[in-house]
Design an enzyme around this catalytic site. Structure first.
Site, PDB file in Angstrom:
ATOM      1  CG  ASP A 208       4.270   4.321  -3.465  1.00  0.00           C
ATOM      2  OD1 ASP A 208       3.267   4.728  -2.867  1.00  0.00           O
ATOM      3  OD2 ASP A 208       5.412   4.700  -3.161  1.00  0.00           O
TER       4      ASP A 208
ATOM      5  CD  GLU B   9       3.356   8.559  -3.864  1.00  0.00           C
ATOM      6  OE1 GLU B   9       3.094   8.924  -2.712  1.00  0.00           O
ATOM      7  OE2 GLU B   9       3.570   7.366  -4.182  1.00  0.00           O
TER       8      GLU B   9
ATOM      9  CG  HIS C 200      -0.121   5.588  -1.601  1.00  0.00           C
ATOM     10  ND1 HIS C 200       0.889   6.530  -1.625  1.00  0.00           N
ATOM     11  CD2 HIS C 200      -1.285   6.289  -1.530  1.00  0.00           C
ATOM     12  CE1 HIS C 200       0.358   7.738  -1.593  1.00  0.00           C
ATOM     13  NE2 HIS C 200      -0.950   7.625  -1.527  1.00  0.00           N
TER      14      HIS C 200
ATOM     15  CG  HIS D  84       7.548   7.981  -5.089  1.00  0.00           C
ATOM     16  ND1 HIS D  84       8.498   8.423  -4.202  1.00  0.00           N
ATOM     17  CD2 HIS D  84       6.686   7.218  -4.385  1.00  0.00           C
ATOM     18  CE1 HIS D  84       8.231   7.942  -3.005  1.00  0.00           C
ATOM     19  NE2 HIS D  84       7.119   7.212  -3.079  1.00  0.00           N
TER      20      HIS D  84
ATOM     21  CG  HIS E 135       7.411  10.687  -0.448  1.00  0.00           C
ATOM     22  ND1 HIS E 135       6.633  10.693  -1.574  1.00  0.00           N
ATOM     23  CD2 HIS E 135       7.080   9.560   0.233  1.00  0.00           C
ATOM     24  CE1 HIS E 135       5.846   9.637  -1.591  1.00  0.00           C
ATOM     25  NE2 HIS E 135       6.105   8.917  -0.506  1.00  0.00           N
TER      26      HIS E 135
ATOM     27  CD  GLU F 140       8.792   5.451  -0.733  1.00  0.00           C
ATOM     28  OE1 GLU F 140       8.021   4.782  -1.474  1.00  0.00           O
ATOM     29  OE2 GLU F 140       8.415   6.448  -0.089  1.00  0.00           O
TER      30      GLU F 140
END
Length: 275
Positions: free
Chosen positions: A8, A10, A60, A104, A116, A135
């Site tokens: 990802d 973040e 991402h 994240h 998120h 996630e």
């Protein structure tokens, strides 16, 4: 040995704003370099421990953040949007371990940078068997289906904490301390990469002792959206039931099917996100 890396953005040290991780913004190239260095640090540590094959899934946003020529370990790189298995594209039973790099916290996590859950414009909360997941927890469905352990996770403290339920023995490297959703205290990138390299080496060395993600069957996946229209649209998918005005659920014993249904939910409801 063969490792699968789902990357990802973040959770990278130095990242605090969407402008740093979305292509087209002035700060994006700097963010991309920071991410690439962290991915390469994870690969370097695994190489030291004897891993010979790497598959990196750029997971991402538009999913073209990593340049293939910049990756260490002669890694295979999977890029591009609309991949059938999204953040877990490329995983199968041939892998020895999974690394979640620069992940994240979930949308509702406290003090989680850029928090998120897949789509911040649509999803308010996701639960698996009643427990809130981010996630990493959702993606663990695919890991469990293929019986591949999650051995390494990097990001902030919220990321590490949420991963305890799906991969308690995995190496968890915290490269930043989130102060809020848009502020954090970061390790220097060189220090972060040193920690990531050492952590991935330890993870591979302990791979035989790593547990698989464990889900009680049947698994119930519950998604709460920001608005009721999204929940209504989600019921267009066979097997998805409305359980509240903004919430739908789907259950079953096939973990891969559940994950694929979730990905369809994510993609379908994008059309109702406020622009």
């Amino acid at each position: 040995m063969k490792l699968f890396l789902s990357t990802d953005f973040e959770g990278t040290s130095g990242i605090v704003a969407w402008e740093q991780i979305i292509e087209g913004n002035a700060e994006y190239e700097q963010g991309r370099r920071l991410l690439t260095n962290e991915v390469n640090a994870v690969i370097a540590g695994a190489l030291e421990a004897g891993v010979t094959d790497f598959v990196v899934n750029d997971a991402h946003h538009a999913m073209r953040n990593l340049h293939p020529q910049d990756l260490s370990g002669r890694a295979t790189l999977i890029t591009g949007k609309h991949k059938p298995y999204y953040m877990m594209e490329g995983l199968d039973a041939s892998f020895d371990g999974i690394c979640f790099v620069s992940y994240h916290g979930s949308i509702g996590a406290e003090h989680a940078i850029l928090s998120h859950t897949y789509n911040p414009g649509a999803i308010w909360e996701v639960r698996i068997n009643g427990e809130i997941v981010g996630e990493s927890g959702i993606n663990a469905l695919v890991a469990a289906h293929y019986q591949v352990p999650i051995i390494f996770i990097s990001g902030d403290e919220a990321t590490a904490r949420e991963a305890m339920t799906i991969a308690p023995q995995a190496e968890k490297i915290i490269v930043k301390q989130s102060l809020g959703r848009f502020a954090a205290s970061h390790l220097h990138p060189e220090v972060a990469c040193e920690m990531l390299q050492a952590g991935s080496r330890r993870a591979v060395e302990q791979i035989a002792n790593m547990q698989l993600p464990d889900f009680s069957l049947p698994v119930e996946l519950e998604v709460t959206f920001l608005v009721a229209d999204m929940a209504e649209m989600a019921t267009w998918i066979r097997g998805v039931e409305r359980s509240a005005p903004r919430t739908v659920k789907v259950s079953g014993n096939n973990l891969l099917d559940l994950y694929r249904t979730f990905i369809i939910l994510v993609n379908l409801t994008r059309s109702l996100v406020d622009r």
